[in-house]
Design an enzyme around this catalytic site. Structure first.
Site, PDB file in Angstrom:
ATOM      1  N   LEU A  60      -2.188  -1.518  -6.198  1.00  0.00           N
ATOM      2  CA  LEU A  60      -2.989  -1.371  -6.008  1.00  0.00           C
ATOM      3  C   LEU A  60      -4.438  -1.142  -5.585  1.00  0.00           C
ATOM      4  CD1 LEU A  60      -1.189   1.014  -8.888  1.00  0.00           C
ATOM      5  CD2 LEU A  60      -0.717   1.404  -5.736  1.00  0.00           C
ATOM      6  N   PRO A  61      -4.731  -0.271  -5.494  1.00  0.00           N
ATOM      7  CA  PRO A  61      -6.539  -0.510  -4.804  1.00  0.00           C
ATOM      8  C   PRO A  61      -7.712  -0.933  -6.244  1.00  0.00           C
ATOM      9  CG  PRO A  61      -5.419   1.176  -3.968  1.00  0.00           C
ATOM     10  CD  PRO A  61      -4.809   0.895  -4.662  1.00  0.00           C
ATOM     11  N   THR A  72      -6.670  -5.481  -8.765  1.00  0.00           N
ATOM     12  CA  THR A  72      -7.289  -6.300  -9.322  1.00  0.00           C
ATOM     13  C   THR A  72      -9.038  -5.182  -9.683  1.00  0.00           C
ATOM     14  OG1 THR A  72      -7.751  -8.188  -7.889  1.00  0.00           O
ATOM     15  CG2 THR A  72      -9.901  -8.175  -8.848  1.00  0.00           C
ATOM     16  N   LYS A 119      -9.988 -13.645 -12.998  1.00  0.00           N
ATOM     17  CA  LYS A 119     -10.837 -13.489 -11.448  1.00  0.00           C
ATOM     18  C   LYS A 119     -11.873 -13.201 -11.649  1.00  0.00           C
ATOM     19  CE  LYS A 119      -9.603 -11.611  -7.752  1.00  0.00           C
ATOM     20  NZ  LYS A 119      -9.043 -11.992  -6.462  1.00  0.00           N
ATOM     21  N   LYS A 177     -16.995  -5.172  -4.441  1.00  0.00           N
ATOM     22  CA  LYS A 177     -15.891  -4.801  -6.056  1.00  0.00           C
ATOM     23  C   LYS A 177     -15.052  -6.009  -6.655  1.00  0.00           C
ATOM     24  CE  LYS A 177     -11.256  -3.519  -6.872  1.00  0.00           C
ATOM     25  NZ  LYS A 177      -9.723  -3.606  -6.216  1.00  0.00           N
TER      26      LYS A 177
HETATM   27  P1  NAD Z   1      -4.533  -2.161   0.242  1.00  0.00           P
HETATM   28  O1  NAD Z   1      -5.376  -0.523   0.292  1.00  0.00           O
HETATM   29  O2  NAD Z   1      -4.566  -2.372   1.801  1.00  0.00           O
HETATM   30  O3  NAD Z   1      -2.935  -1.090  -0.022  1.00  0.00           O
HETATM   31  C1  NAD Z   1      -3.395  -0.531  -1.197  1.00  0.00           C
HETATM   32  C2  NAD Z   1      -1.833   0.359  -1.544  1.00  0.00           C
HETATM   33  O4  NAD Z   1      -1.432   0.726  -2.384  1.00  0.00           O
HETATM   34  C3  NAD Z   1      -2.484   0.896  -0.276  1.00  0.00           C
HETATM   35  O5  NAD Z   1      -0.866   1.285   0.825  1.00  0.00           O
HETATM   36  C4  NAD Z   1      -1.524   2.507  -1.117  1.00  0.00           C
HETATM   37  O6  NAD Z   1      -1.351   3.259   0.033  1.00  0.00           O
HETATM   38  C5  NAD Z   1      -1.506   2.117  -2.009  1.00  0.00           C
HETATM   39  N1  NAD Z   1      -1.121   3.325  -3.551  1.00  0.00           N
HETATM   40  C6  NAD Z   1      -2.803   3.468  -3.888  1.00  0.00           C
HETATM   41  N2  NAD Z   1      -1.987   4.581  -5.299  1.00  0.00           N
HETATM   42  C7  NAD Z   1      -0.991   4.371  -4.727  1.00  0.00           C
HETATM   43  C8  NAD Z   1       0.045   5.477  -5.690  1.00  0.00           C
HETATM   44  N3  NAD Z   1      -0.209   5.747  -6.878  1.00  0.00           N
HETATM   45  N4  NAD Z   1       1.522   5.242  -5.538  1.00  0.00           N
HETATM   46  C9  NAD Z   1       1.679   4.195  -4.092  1.00  0.00           C
HETATM   47  N5  NAD Z   1       0.965   3.669  -3.700  1.00  0.00           N
HETATM   48  C10 NAD Z   1      -0.314   4.319  -3.948  1.00  0.00           C
HETATM   49  O7  NAD Z   1      -5.172  -2.937  -0.778  1.00  0.00           O
HETATM   50  P2  NAD Z   1      -4.878  -4.321  -1.317  1.00  0.00           P
HETATM   51  O8  NAD Z   1      -5.693  -5.143  -0.094  1.00  0.00           O
HETATM   52  O9  NAD Z   1      -3.253  -4.650  -0.399  1.00  0.00           O
HETATM   53  O10 NAD Z   1      -5.527  -4.553  -2.172  1.00  0.00           O
HETATM   54  C11 NAD Z   1      -4.244  -4.271  -3.113  1.00  0.00           C
HETATM   55  C12 NAD Z   1      -5.512  -5.344  -4.269  1.00  0.00           C
HETATM   56  O11 NAD Z   1      -5.771  -6.767  -4.485  1.00  0.00           O
HETATM   57  C13 NAD Z   1      -6.837  -4.413  -4.579  1.00  0.00           C
HETATM   58  O12 NAD Z   1      -6.772  -4.309  -6.166  1.00  0.00           O
HETATM   59  C14 NAD Z   1      -7.561  -6.160  -3.719  1.00  0.00           C
HETATM   60  O13 NAD Z   1      -8.767  -6.029  -4.826  1.00  0.00           O
HETATM   61  C15 NAD Z   1      -6.721  -6.744  -4.362  1.00  0.00           C
HETATM   62  N6  NAD Z   1      -7.133  -8.219  -3.662  1.00  0.00           N
HETATM   63  C16 NAD Z   1      -6.741  -7.916  -2.503  1.00  0.00           C
HETATM   64  C17 NAD Z   1      -6.759  -9.155  -1.860  1.00  0.00           C
HETATM   65  C18 NAD Z   1      -7.490  -8.830   0.054  1.00  0.00           C
HETATM   66  O14 NAD Z   1      -7.872 -10.252   0.811  1.00  0.00           O
HETATM   67  N7  NAD Z   1      -7.014  -8.101   0.519  1.00  0.00           N
HETATM   68  C19 NAD Z   1      -7.137 -10.417  -2.343  1.00  0.00           C
HETATM   69  C20 NAD Z   1      -6.935 -10.376  -3.784  1.00  0.00           C
HETATM   70  C21 NAD Z   1      -6.777  -9.157  -4.459  1.00  0.00           C
END
Ligand code: NAD
Length: 294
Positions: free
Chosen positions: A65-66, A96, A171, A246
């Site tokens: 999740l975000p 994260t 992290k 972030k």
């Molecule tokens: P994203 O915004 O693409 O995806 C998040 C998903 O969570 C969305 O599809 C959203 O609809 C869903 N969501 C939000 N609230 C929800 C709820 N209550 N119930 C169900 N679904 C819900 O984000 P991402 O890029 O996939 O990143 C996710 C996590 O991974 C973050 O914490 C980010 O910091 C971490 N991260 C991302 C990357 C990257 O390169 N994108 C790398 C390492 C870590």
């Protein structure tokens, strides 16, 4: 093979859940976005109408999740998922987020006899798709043993960092250091170029010398030096500046909570925020080189 509920199917969660399906697990998914669920259904997952439905009778709940508020919203409170699970389910939050929220969810889970780990990842979208993520886990040794079995189908390196929250701390430490050596690498390369050096030759020299680091080795920030690096593709991400900002905010909170005078980390945060404010949030984080051009 395990029964798994996967919550949060965004850029990272989508490909991670697909790897679990491909490994033969029975995966039930939930996301607020119907399109994300439909994509997973096509890949072979079942789609649930709510998080609670997804988690019914599963061995593992995995969330991606975000931010902390989303994780707290999903797991905590009378309507939260923890209240609906029993000790037969292991909960792995790969988001994260801030370490205090991970600790809070971990403590609430422990009170109910549920194994919980924060398991943030390093590696980005490409590694999520390739199943080569690194996981940094915080939780008990018992929970870690259970976690490893399933995380191995989404990643390559799985570390036990310590108790709940320790994965988030690891992290934060890693990404703060990444930001610092990326900025240092851009400064060294730009300084060399302005003094007539070829950035490729300078990179080779530093790679064979004590300036060697990951940014130089696999992610050279100077355009044209390294084929395949975002710098050679107009800084298309990769790892976005928005996400680095972030992560540096989370690292800063860890430093302040523990009384560490992290002046380099703080400065890295200021530089990345200023780069973000310049309209570069969606570009790769190695584009911080362009701050030196102004
Ligand atoms: P994203 O915004 O693409 O995806 C998040 C998903 O969570 C969305 O599809 C959203 O609809 C869903 N969501 C939000 N609230 C929800 C709820 N209550 N119930 C169900 N679904 C819900 O984000 P991402 O890029 O996939 O990143 C996710 C996590 O991974 C973050 O914490 C980010 O910091 C971490 N991260 C991302 C990357 C990257 O390169 N994108 C790398 C390492 C870590």
């Amino acid at each position: 093979m395990a029964k798994v509920a996967f919550i949060g199917l965004g850029n990272m969660g989508g490909p991670m859940a697909k790897n679990l399906v491909a490994a033969g697990h029975a995966v039930t998914v939930f996301d607020l976005m119907p399109e994300a669920c439909a994509d997973l259904q096509q890949a072979g997952a079942s789609v649930a109408a709510t998080t609670a439905d997804a988690a019914e009778g599963v061995d593992y709940v995995i969330s991606m999740l975000p931010a902390g508020k989303h994780v707290a919203g999903v797991y905590l409170g009378d309507d939260g998922l923890l209240a609906k699970l029993d000790g037969s389910t292991t909960v792995l939050d790969c988001s994260t987020i801030d370490a205090p929220t991970s600790r809070e969810v971990g403590e609430a889970a422990a009170k109910l006899g549920i194994g919980f780990m924060d398991a943030p990842v390093s590696g980005g979208v490409a590694a999520a798709a390739a199943g080569t993520l690194a996981f940094m886990c915080g939780g008990s040794a018992d929970t870690f043993e259970k976690a490893k079995v399933i995380l191995a189908d989404m990643g390559k390196n799985i570390f036990h960092a310590g108790p709940p929250g320790a994965g988030q701390v690891a992290k934060g430490c890693n990404n703060m250091l990444l930001a610092i050596h990326m900025i240092g690498t851009t400064e060294a390369l730009e300084m060399g170029v302005r003094n007539g050096l070829d950035p490729k030759v300078l990179s080779e020299i530093m790679l064979a010398s004590s300036g060697r680091n990951w940014s130089l080795e696999v992610y050279n920030p100077y355009p044209g030096v390294m084929e395949g690096a975002p710098a050679s593709n107009d800084y298309k991400p990769g790892f976005m500046v928005d996400l680095m900002v972030k992560d540096l905010g989370l690292a800063q909170a860890i430093a302040e909570d523990s009384g560490v005078a992290n002046r380099m980390g703080q400065l890295a945060g200021e530089l990345y925020r200023s780069h973000q404010e310049g309209g570069n949030g969606q570009r790769d984080f190695s584009s911080v080189l362009e701050l030196l051009k102004d």
